[in-house]
Motif scaffolding. Structure first.
Motif, PDB file in Angstrom:
ATOM      1  N   ILE A 157       1.186 -14.731 -12.744  1.00 13.49           N
ATOM      2  CA  ILE A 157       0.823 -15.936 -13.522  1.00 13.49           C
ATOM      3  C   ILE A 157      -0.449 -15.638 -14.331  1.00 13.49           C
ATOM      4  CG2 ILE A 157       0.074 -18.366 -13.334  1.00 13.49           C
ATOM      5  CD1 ILE A 157       1.920 -18.494 -10.786  1.00 13.49           C
ATOM      6  N   ALA A 158      -1.436 -15.008 -13.677  1.00 14.69           N
ATOM      7  CA  ALA A 158      -2.685 -14.649 -14.377  1.00 14.69           C
ATOM      8  C   ALA A 158      -2.404 -13.651 -15.489  1.00 14.69           C
ATOM      9  CB  ALA A 158      -3.689 -14.074 -13.389  1.00 14.69           C
ATOM     10  N   SER A 159      -1.486 -12.726 -15.213  1.00 15.11           N
ATOM     11  CA  SER A 159      -1.114 -11.728 -16.218  1.00 15.11           C
ATOM     12  C   SER A 159      -0.588 -12.427 -17.481  1.00 15.11           C
ATOM     13  CB  SER A 159      -0.043 -10.811 -15.616  1.00 15.11           C
ATOM     14  OG  SER A 159       0.498  -9.969 -16.599  1.00 15.11           O
ATOM     15  N   LYS A 160       0.307 -13.388 -17.277  1.00 14.73           N
ATOM     16  CA  LYS A 160       0.898 -14.087 -18.442  1.00 14.73           C
ATOM     17  C   LYS A 160      -0.158 -14.910 -19.183  1.00 14.73           C
ATOM     18  CE  LYS A 160       5.537 -13.978 -16.609  1.00 14.73           C
ATOM     19  NZ  LYS A 160       6.568 -14.581 -15.792  1.00 14.73           N
ATOM     20  N   ILE A 161      -1.081 -15.530 -18.430  1.00 11.69           N
ATOM     21  CA  ILE A 161      -2.148 -16.310 -19.085  1.00 11.69           C
ATOM     22  C   ILE A 161      -2.953 -15.382 -20.007  1.00 11.69           C
ATOM     23  CG2 ILE A 161      -4.327 -17.544 -18.677  1.00 11.69           C
ATOM     24  CD1 ILE A 161      -3.036 -18.668 -16.071  1.00 11.69           C
ATOM     25  N   MET A 162      -3.281 -14.195 -19.494  1.00  9.70           N
ATOM     26  CA  MET A 162      -4.097 -13.266 -20.303  1.00  9.70           C
ATOM     27  C   MET A 162      -3.307 -12.697 -21.477  1.00  9.70           C
ATOM     28  SD  MET A 162      -6.474 -11.143 -17.642  1.00  9.70           S
ATOM     29  CE  MET A 162      -5.256 -10.792 -16.389  1.00  9.70           C
ATOM     30  N   LEU A 163      -2.053 -12.304 -21.228  1.00 14.93           N
ATOM     31  CA  LEU A 163      -1.248 -11.728 -22.323  1.00 14.93           C
ATOM     32  C   LEU A 163      -1.075 -12.756 -23.435  1.00 14.93           C
ATOM     33  CD1 LEU A 163       1.489  -9.833 -20.223  1.00 14.93           C
ATOM     34  CD2 LEU A 163      -0.394  -8.788 -21.507  1.00 14.93           C
ATOM     35  N   ASP A 164      -0.832 -14.023 -23.035  1.00 17.31           N
ATOM     36  CA  ASP A 164      -0.658 -15.079 -24.043  1.00 17.31           C
ATOM     37  C   ASP A 164      -1.950 -15.301 -24.831  1.00 17.31           C
ATOM     38  OD1 ASP A 164       1.971 -15.409 -23.355  1.00 17.31           O
ATOM     39  OD2 ASP A 164       1.624 -17.106 -22.013  1.00 17.31           O
ATOM     40  N   ALA A 165      -3.071 -15.364 -24.101  1.00 11.88           N
ATOM     41  CA  ALA A 165      -4.361 -15.599 -24.773  1.00 11.88           C
ATOM     42  C   ALA A 165      -4.663 -14.472 -25.759  1.00 11.88           C
ATOM     43  CB  ALA A 165      -5.477 -15.707 -23.736  1.00 11.88           C
ATOM     44  N   SER A 187      12.715  -6.884 -14.890  1.00 10.59           N
ATOM     45  CA  SER A 187      12.612  -7.781 -13.731  1.00 10.59           C
ATOM     46  C   SER A 187      11.325  -8.594 -13.785  1.00 10.59           C
ATOM     47  CB  SER A 187      12.630  -6.955 -12.438  1.00 10.59           C
ATOM     48  OG  SER A 187      12.245  -7.770 -11.344  1.00 10.59           O
ATOM     49  N   ASP A 188      11.461  -9.862 -13.413  1.00 13.58           N
ATOM     50  CA  ASP A 188      10.276 -10.716 -13.274  1.00 13.58           C
ATOM     51  C   ASP A 188      10.285 -11.302 -11.859  1.00 13.58           C
ATOM     52  OD1 ASP A 188       7.942 -11.933 -14.043  1.00 13.58           O
ATOM     53  OD2 ASP A 188       8.885 -13.508 -15.233  1.00 13.58           O
ATOM     54  N   LYS A 189      10.631 -10.451 -10.892  1.00  9.97           N
ATOM     55  CA  LYS A 189      10.835 -10.940  -9.523  1.00  9.97           C
ATOM     56  C   LYS A 189       9.558 -11.460  -8.872  1.00  9.97           C
ATOM     57  CE  LYS A 189      10.146  -6.585  -7.073  1.00  9.97           C
ATOM     58  NZ  LYS A 189      10.592  -5.578  -6.159  1.00  9.97           N
ATOM     59  N   ASN A 190       8.396 -11.102  -9.443  1.00  9.64           N
ATOM     60  CA  ASN A 190       7.132 -11.595  -8.878  1.00  9.64           C
ATOM     61  C   ASN A 190       6.537 -12.745  -9.688  1.00  9.64           C
ATOM     62  OD1 ASN A 190       7.276  -9.677  -6.837  1.00  9.64           O
ATOM     63  ND2 ASN A 190       6.187  -8.129  -8.048  1.00  9.64           N
ATOM     64  N   ALA A 191       7.372 -13.415 -10.480  1.00 13.48           N
ATOM     65  CA  ALA A 191       6.879 -14.471 -11.378  1.00 13.48           C
ATOM     66  C   ALA A 191       6.110 -15.569 -10.627  1.00 13.48           C
ATOM     67  CB  ALA A 191       8.045 -15.082 -12.141  1.00 13.48           C
ATOM     68  N   HIS A 192       6.443 -15.778  -9.368  1.00 10.37           N
ATOM     69  CA  HIS A 192       5.782 -16.834  -8.582  1.00 10.37           C
ATOM     70  C   HIS A 192       4.390 -16.422  -8.094  1.00 10.37           C
ATOM     71  CE1 HIS A 192       7.713 -14.018  -5.861  1.00 10.37           C
ATOM     72  NE2 HIS A 192       6.840 -14.408  -4.941  1.00 10.37           N
ATOM     73  N   LYS A 193       4.064 -15.126  -8.184  1.00  6.48           N
ATOM     74  CA  LYS A 193       2.787 -14.644  -7.641  1.00  6.48           C
ATOM     75  C   LYS A 193       1.639 -14.908  -8.618  1.00  6.48           C
ATOM     76  CE  LYS A 193       4.605 -11.014  -4.659  1.00  6.48           C
ATOM     77  NZ  LYS A 193       4.684  -9.570  -4.403  1.00  6.48           N
TER      78      LYS A 193
END
Ligand SMILES: Nc1ccn([C@H]2C[C@H](O)[C@@H](COP(=O)(O)O)O2)c(=O)n1
Ligand SMILES: [Zn+2]
Length: 180
Positions: free
Chosen positions: A149-157, A139-145
């Motif tokens: 968003i910060a989590s994805k920025i860090m994981l990608d970096a 589930s990515d039900k909190n994708a808008h939070k």
């Protein structure tokens, strides 16, 4: 010599072949994360996580819950309370944190974490620092939070792959009688 779809003939000996329909590794690890979530006391959101090595060994399992020594019966499980001190958020340990902290191996470098819900920013930091390199979620039900968003920025970096798992089966039934 007769043989059917369950047996085969080798050197004139009939042997039974393996089952062809067991759950696969990914289903198994995601189901383990979902099973762990069933231990959560959180009334509004139960999350499970499972850390797995490259050679398919489970190294850690966790679910969201109060820290050791902080009673499930005394600490708050609500949200949107007038004071944040009376909400769960300051206190609850996330599933990912528990799976990583309570691992049964010194090292989780290059491992994968299976999670029922996309990790928040705090868990992303723990995932990155622990050396885990892949996040598989349902589930990515909190994708808008902002926390996600910060989590994805860090994981990608940090080069941590993350992708959504689409289960082959909507349900896996566990029958304690042992019958298939
Ligand atoms: N990836 C996640 C996301 C959330 N949690 C935990 C933290 C809380 O107990 C609950 C979320 O509560 P909600 O804001 O939906 O009422 O789930 C986690 O362990 N891992
Ligand atoms: Zn988290």
């Amino acid at each position: 010599m007769e043989h059917d779809d369950k047996t085969t003939n080798i050197n004139e000996v009939t042997i039974q072949r393996k089952r062809e329909d067991p759950i696969d590794w990914k289903e198994y690890f995601m189901a383990t994360a979902f099973l762990a979530a069933k231990r959560s006391k959180d009334p509004s959101c139960q999350v499970g996580a499972c850390v797995v090595s490259k050679d398919n060994k489970i190294l850690g399992i966790g679910y969201n819950g109060m820290p050791i020594g902080c009673s499930d019966d005394e600490f708050p499980w609500g949200k949107n309370t007038p004071s944040p001190l009376n909400s769960k958020f300051f206190y609850v340990c996330h599933a990912e944190m528990n799976a990583i902290l309570f691992r049964n191996s010194a090292d989780v470098k290059n491992c994968t974490i299976y999670v029922s819900l996309f990790p928040c920013n705090e868990c992303a930091k723990i995932i990155i620092q622990s050396g885990i390199t892949e996040v598989i979620y349902i589930s990515d039900k909190n994708a808008h939070k902002d926390s996600v968003i910060a989590s994805k920025i860090m994981l990608d970096a940090a080069g941590v792959k993350h992708w959504s798992y689409k289960p082959k089966n909507e349900k896996i039934v566990i029958n304690f009688t042992g019958e298939a």
